[in-house]
Design a protein around this motif. Structure first.
Motif, short mmCIF file in Angstrom:
data_model
loop_
_atom_site.label_atom_id
_atom_site.label_comp_id
_atom_site.label_asym_id
_atom_site.label_seq_id
_atom_site.Cartn_x
_atom_site.Cartn_y
_atom_site.Cartn_z
N MET A 93 56.71 -51.78 4.42
CA MET A 93 56.92 -52.57 5.62
C MET A 93 57.99 -51.89 6.46
SD MET A 93 55.67 -55.44 6.59
CE MET A 93 55.93 -56.68 7.77
N VAL A 94 57.74 -51.76 7.73
CA VAL A 94 58.66 -51.13 8.65
C VAL A 94 59.59 -52.19 9.23
CG1 VAL A 94 58.85 -49.80 10.78
CG2 VAL A 94 56.91 -49.42 9.26
N ASP A 95 60.88 -51.90 9.25
CA ASP A 95 61.85 -52.81 9.86
C ASP A 95 61.54 -52.91 11.35
OD1 ASP A 95 64.04 -54.06 11.01
OD2 ASP A 95 65.51 -52.89 9.88
N PRO A 96 61.20 -54.08 11.86
CA PRO A 96 60.83 -54.23 13.27
C PRO A 96 61.92 -53.77 14.25
CG PRO A 96 60.42 -56.27 12.07
CD PRO A 96 61.12 -55.35 11.13
N ASP A 97 63.17 -53.79 13.80
CA ASP A 97 64.26 -53.34 14.67
C ASP A 97 64.23 -51.83 14.91
OD1 ASP A 97 65.21 -55.93 14.95
OD2 ASP A 97 66.62 -55.73 13.26
N LEU A 98 63.50 -51.10 14.07
CA LEU A 98 63.42 -49.64 14.21
C LEU A 98 62.24 -49.19 15.06
CD1 LEU A 98 64.25 -48.57 10.55
CD2 LEU A 98 65.80 -48.76 12.50
N VAL A 99 61.36 -50.12 15.41
CA VAL A 99 60.13 -49.77 16.13
C VAL A 99 60.36 -49.82 17.63
CG1 VAL A 99 57.72 -50.40 16.55
CG2 VAL A 99 58.70 -50.63 14.25
N GLY A 100 60.16 -48.66 18.27
CA GLY A 100 60.20 -48.60 19.73
C GLY A 100 58.77 -48.77 20.25
N VAL A 101 58.36 -47.87 21.10
CA VAL A 101 57.00 -47.88 21.63
C VAL A 101 56.02 -47.71 20.47
CG1 VAL A 101 55.38 -46.66 23.14
CG2 VAL A 101 57.77 -46.88 23.80
N CYS A 102 54.93 -48.49 20.48
CA CYS A 102 53.97 -48.35 19.39
C CYS A 102 52.53 -48.37 19.92
CB CYS A 102 54.16 -49.42 18.33
SG CYS A 102 53.94 -51.10 18.89
N SER A 103 51.64 -47.88 19.08
CA SER A 103 50.22 -47.75 19.44
C SER A 103 49.42 -48.93 18.93
CB SER A 103 49.65 -46.47 18.83
OG SER A 103 49.49 -46.63 17.42
N GLU A 104 48.16 -48.92 19.31
CA GLU A 104 47.19 -49.85 18.71
C GLU A 104 46.88 -49.36 17.30
OE1 GLU A 104 43.69 -50.45 21.01
OE2 GLU A 104 44.81 -50.60 22.88
N LEU A 158 42.24 -48.12 5.22
CA LEU A 158 43.58 -47.98 5.79
C LEU A 158 43.67 -48.60 7.17
CD1 LEU A 158 44.46 -44.25 5.01
CD2 LEU A 158 44.80 -46.27 3.57
N THR A 159 44.84 -49.12 7.47
CA THR A 159 45.21 -49.51 8.82
C THR A 159 46.40 -48.62 9.17
OG1 THR A 159 44.52 -51.78 8.44
CG2 THR A 159 46.00 -51.38 10.31
N VAL A 160 46.27 -47.85 10.25
CA VAL A 160 47.29 -46.87 10.63
C VAL A 160 47.73 -47.16 12.06
CG1 VAL A 160 47.77 -44.40 10.92
CG2 VAL A 160 46.11 -45.14 9.19
N TRP A 161 49.03 -47.08 12.30
CA TRP A 161 49.53 -47.16 13.67
C TRP A 161 50.70 -46.22 13.83
CZ3 TRP A 161 54.37 -49.67 14.55
CH2 TRP A 161 54.84 -50.45 13.50
N MET A 162 50.92 -45.77 15.04
CA MET A 162 51.96 -44.81 15.37
C MET A 162 53.04 -45.51 16.18
SD MET A 162 51.45 -41.25 17.52
CE MET A 162 50.39 -40.51 16.28
N PHE A 163 54.28 -45.09 15.96
CA PHE A 163 55.37 -45.63 16.76
C PHE A 163 56.49 -44.62 16.89
CE2 PHE A 163 56.47 -46.72 12.43
CZ PHE A 163 57.85 -46.59 12.36
N ARG A 164 57.35 -44.85 17.85
CA ARG A 164 58.53 -44.02 18.03
C ARG A 164 59.71 -44.77 17.42
NH1 ARG A 164 59.63 -39.58 20.65
NH2 ARG A 164 57.69 -39.62 21.80
N HIS A 165 60.44 -44.09 16.55
CA HIS A 165 61.60 -44.68 15.89
C HIS A 165 62.68 -44.95 16.94
CE1 HIS A 165 65.03 -45.08 13.17
NE2 HIS A 165 64.15 -45.24 12.18
N ARG A 166 63.13 -46.17 17.01
CA ARG A 166 64.07 -46.59 18.06
C ARG A 166 65.40 -45.83 18.00
NH1 ARG A 166 64.18 -52.74 19.15
NH2 ARG A 166 62.18 -52.08 19.94
N GLU A 167 65.88 -45.50 16.82
CA GLU A 167 67.18 -44.82 16.70
C GLU A 167 67.07 -43.31 16.79
OE1 GLU A 167 68.89 -46.32 13.09
OE2 GLU A 167 69.14 -48.34 13.91
N LYS A 220 62.05 -40.20 16.68
CA LYS A 220 61.02 -39.46 15.96
C LYS A 220 59.69 -40.22 15.97
CE LYS A 220 60.24 -37.11 11.61
NZ LYS A 220 60.84 -36.63 10.38
N ILE A 221 58.59 -39.46 15.98
CA ILE A 221 57.25 -40.04 15.85
C ILE A 221 57.03 -40.44 14.40
CG2 ILE A 221 54.77 -39.59 16.05
CD1 ILE A 221 56.18 -39.75 18.75
N CYS A 222 56.53 -41.64 14.19
CA CYS A 222 56.29 -42.18 12.85
C CYS A 222 54.90 -42.79 12.78
CB CYS A 222 57.31 -43.27 12.53
SG CYS A 222 59.03 -42.77 12.66
#
Length: 146
Positions: free
Chosen positions: A1-12, A104-113, A116-118
């Motif tokens: 699970m990704v900490d929602p506070d670390l998620v910047g812009v994200c994809s579908e 799998l369910t995959v999504w991409m996001f930019r780490h807020r801090e 970096k692409i994640c």
């Protein structure tokens, strides 16, 4: 699970049924859909960023929050994107991923801090599915609503 506070812009989300080559230890890679990955990149990448054949180092988050450093790259201009290195095999082993029955369910996001692409990867298992879905069924199941 990704900490929602670390998620910047994200994809579908994109979805994928695992196949033999995705879990075969000697290959060390997950093949991803070209169209889906391009859509993800458009929503997350900055104009100067790209993947290309040299690849891009990405952090991959599993469902337990563990982070795996992998390479997202294109094999060449005419092939699909792959997520690869030996840590893909560790990801498969850590989650006990299985061909055909795991989706799998995959999504991409930019780490807020870090900026970096994640990627975040979750999965759902259907024990009753024991072979690759037909193209017709796959189209129906994985239809992108947009």
């Amino acid at each position: 699970m990704v900490d929602p506070d670390l998620v910047g812009v994200c994809s579908e989300l994109m979805r994928k049924q695992l196949v033999v080559s995705d879990v075969k230890g000697s290959l060390c890679r997950l093949m991803l859909g070209t169209t889906e990955v391009k859509k993800m990149m458009l929503s997350v990448f900055e104009k100067t960023e790209s993947v290309g054949t040299d690849g891009l180092q990405v952090s991959v988050y599993g469902t337990n929050g563990k982070v795996y450093e992998m390479m997202l790259k294109m094999w060449n201009k005419n092939t699909v994107p792959v997520l690869m290195n030996a840590l893909w095999n560790k990801f498969v082993a850590d989650y006990g991923l299985m061909k055909y029955s795991d989706f799998l369910t995959v999504w991409m996001f930019r780490h807020r801090e870090s900026g970096k692409i994640c990627l975040a990867i979750d999965y759902t298992r259907f024990d009753s599915i024991t072979k690759k879905l037909s193209p017709r069924i796959s189209k129906l199941v994985f239809k992108n609503p947009n």
